[in-house]
Structures are given as structure tokens and as C-alpha cells.
Write a protein that holds these residues in place. Structure first.
Motif: not given
Ligand code: DER
Length: 224
Positions: A156-160, A164-167, A169-187
Motif C-alpha cells: 500500500v503506497l503511504r499517502l500523506a 496531497d499525494g504520497p508521503v 521521506s527525508d531522502n525524497g522517496n516514497f513509502i510502501i507499507d507491505a503487509s505479510f501477516g505473521v512474519i515467521d522468519n524475520p531474518v
């Protein structure tokens, strides 16, 4: 948002780890804000430190607190980095990026001898199931979305909210929030996301040394 006794207790507990002569990495967010304020109070009493910040927010708070700033270019080796998190599991893996600052936060955390997380108890969860913020080159937002789906996630593209429009970042990029449900193995998930072209940095951190959890009764639990 109003005062949070839990966040304040955690933030102050971590600030006590900071000693004279240290070079400190300051994270971003409302919990670390208490750490910054506490360090400012101690600087007023003569604490001799310099700090590297991770966002415009932490820069503004640190300047307001009277903390002398430096850069990673001048001080690439930090004694300690203190930062918040969105979710913490029992293995001390954390998800960060709620404040869209996780790219510089990860660079600072990896530059520090000791990486300490501060949070209220709502952030603790046996397993990680929070969405994973991704800092993404705008040029690559479709490619990254496709990659997230291939990994079984929902992007999901993070909207501000106050722009108006996307958030952006301080580096001039977009943020996408990625839902994976339970993350069994974070590494493993961390490695798979790090390989994706167009992702500048993801919010899974597996290098935490200690966590300070603030409780409603004002006490602090240390996990390490
Ligand atoms: O962006 C981040 O990773 C922050 O540390 C953040 O998500 C934690 O913020 P909080 O302390 O305001 O909950």
C-alpha cells in the motif's frame, strides 16, 4: 498526542545509558523524543555528548534540547543508538518505519556499538505481524509492488495526511507499507526484501541489543 508515561519511562531509562564523551545516535518518533528531552536536561547539567540525528524531526528536537550535533562523516563510529519501534517480538527483532525514517535509522543503528530500542508495552508482540514499511524509489514503485506480491505481501503506497499525494521521506522517496501477516522468519524476510531492486531500505531490524519497555505503572522492563 498527549503525554505517555510509558513512553517517557522507557525513553528516560535508555537515556541513562549515555555517559560523558559519548557520540550518540538519536532515533525518530514520540518515544525517542523523551530520550532526547532527557539528554537535553542532562546536557544543561553538564553532560558532555555529541549526537547524530536520523530525521528532520530528531534534528529539530535535538537542537531545541541544546544537544550538539555532528555527522556520520565526522563520527562514523557511534557509542550507542537509541530509537523507537512499531513492533517488537520475543527474539528482539523489530519492525520500524512508522515515522518513515527507518533508512537513516538503520544506517545509524549499524554504525553504533550498542543499539537500544525504547517503546511502550503496546509494541510488544510474541510474533511480528505489523506491516513492513519500505522506502522506495518513486521510479520503482510498480516493480516493488510486484515484488511484494510475489513474496505473498500486500503493498500500500503511504499517502500523506497534511499534503496531497504520497508521503515523501527525508531522502525524497516514497513509502510502501507491505503487509505479510505473521512474519515467521524475520531474518529471511529481511534478506528477501534487501534483494529487491528499488527498495532503498525496509523496516525489519534484526540487530537490536536491548529493549526498554515502559509499563502503565511507570516501571520499565529491560529485554536483552
Ligand atoms: O519510524 C520509526 O521507526 C519510529 O521509531 C517509530 O515508528 C516509533 O515511533 P513511536 O515511538 O512514536 O511509536
Amino acid at each position: 498526542s498527549g503525554e505517555s508515561p510509558e513512553k517517557k519511562a522507557a525513553g528516560i531509562a535508555a537515556a541513562e545509558l549515555v555517559q560523558d564523551g559519548m557520540v550518540v545516535g538519536l532515533g525518530t518518533g514520540s518515544t525517542t523524543a523523551y530520550t532526547i528531552a532527557e539528554l537535553g536536561r542532562r546536557v544543561d547539567e553538564g553532560l558532555d555528548i555529541i549526537a547524530v540525528v536520523t530525521s528532520y524531526q530528531s534534528e529539530m528536537l535535538a537542537i531545541e534540547a541544546g544537544i550538539t550535533l555532528t555527522s556520520l562523516a565526522e563520527h562514523p563510529e557511534l557509542d550507542i543508538a537509541i530509537d523507537g519501534a512499531d513492533q517488537i517480538n520475543s527474539a528482539l527483532n523489530v519492525i520500524k518505519g512508522g515515522g518513515a525514517a527507518h533508512t537513516r535509522e538503520k544506517v545509524v543503528s549499524r554504525s553504533a556499538e550498542r543499539f537500544v530500542i525504547v517503546a511502550d508495552e503496546s509494541k510488544y508482540s510474541e510474533q511480528l505481524d505489523h506491516y513492513v514499511p519500505l522506502e522506495v524509489l518513486p521510479y520503482a514503485k510498480e516493480l516493488v509492488s510486484k515484488h511484494v506480491r510475489k513474496l505473498g505481501g500486500e503493498p500500500v503506497l503511504r499517502l500523506a495526511s497534511k499534503k496531497d499525494g504520497p508521503v515523501i521521506s527525508d531522502n525524497g522517496n516514497f513509502i510502501i507499507d507491505a503487509s505479510f501477516g505473521v512474519i515467521d522468519n524475520p531474518v529471511v524476510t529481511s534478506a528477501l526484501l534487501s534483494q529487491a531492486a528499488g527498495i532503498v531500505e525496509h523496516g525489519i531490524f534484526t540487530n537490536v541489543d536491548e529493549v526498554y519497555i515502559g509499563k502503565k505503572d511507570g516501571s520499565v522492563q529491560k529485554l536483552s
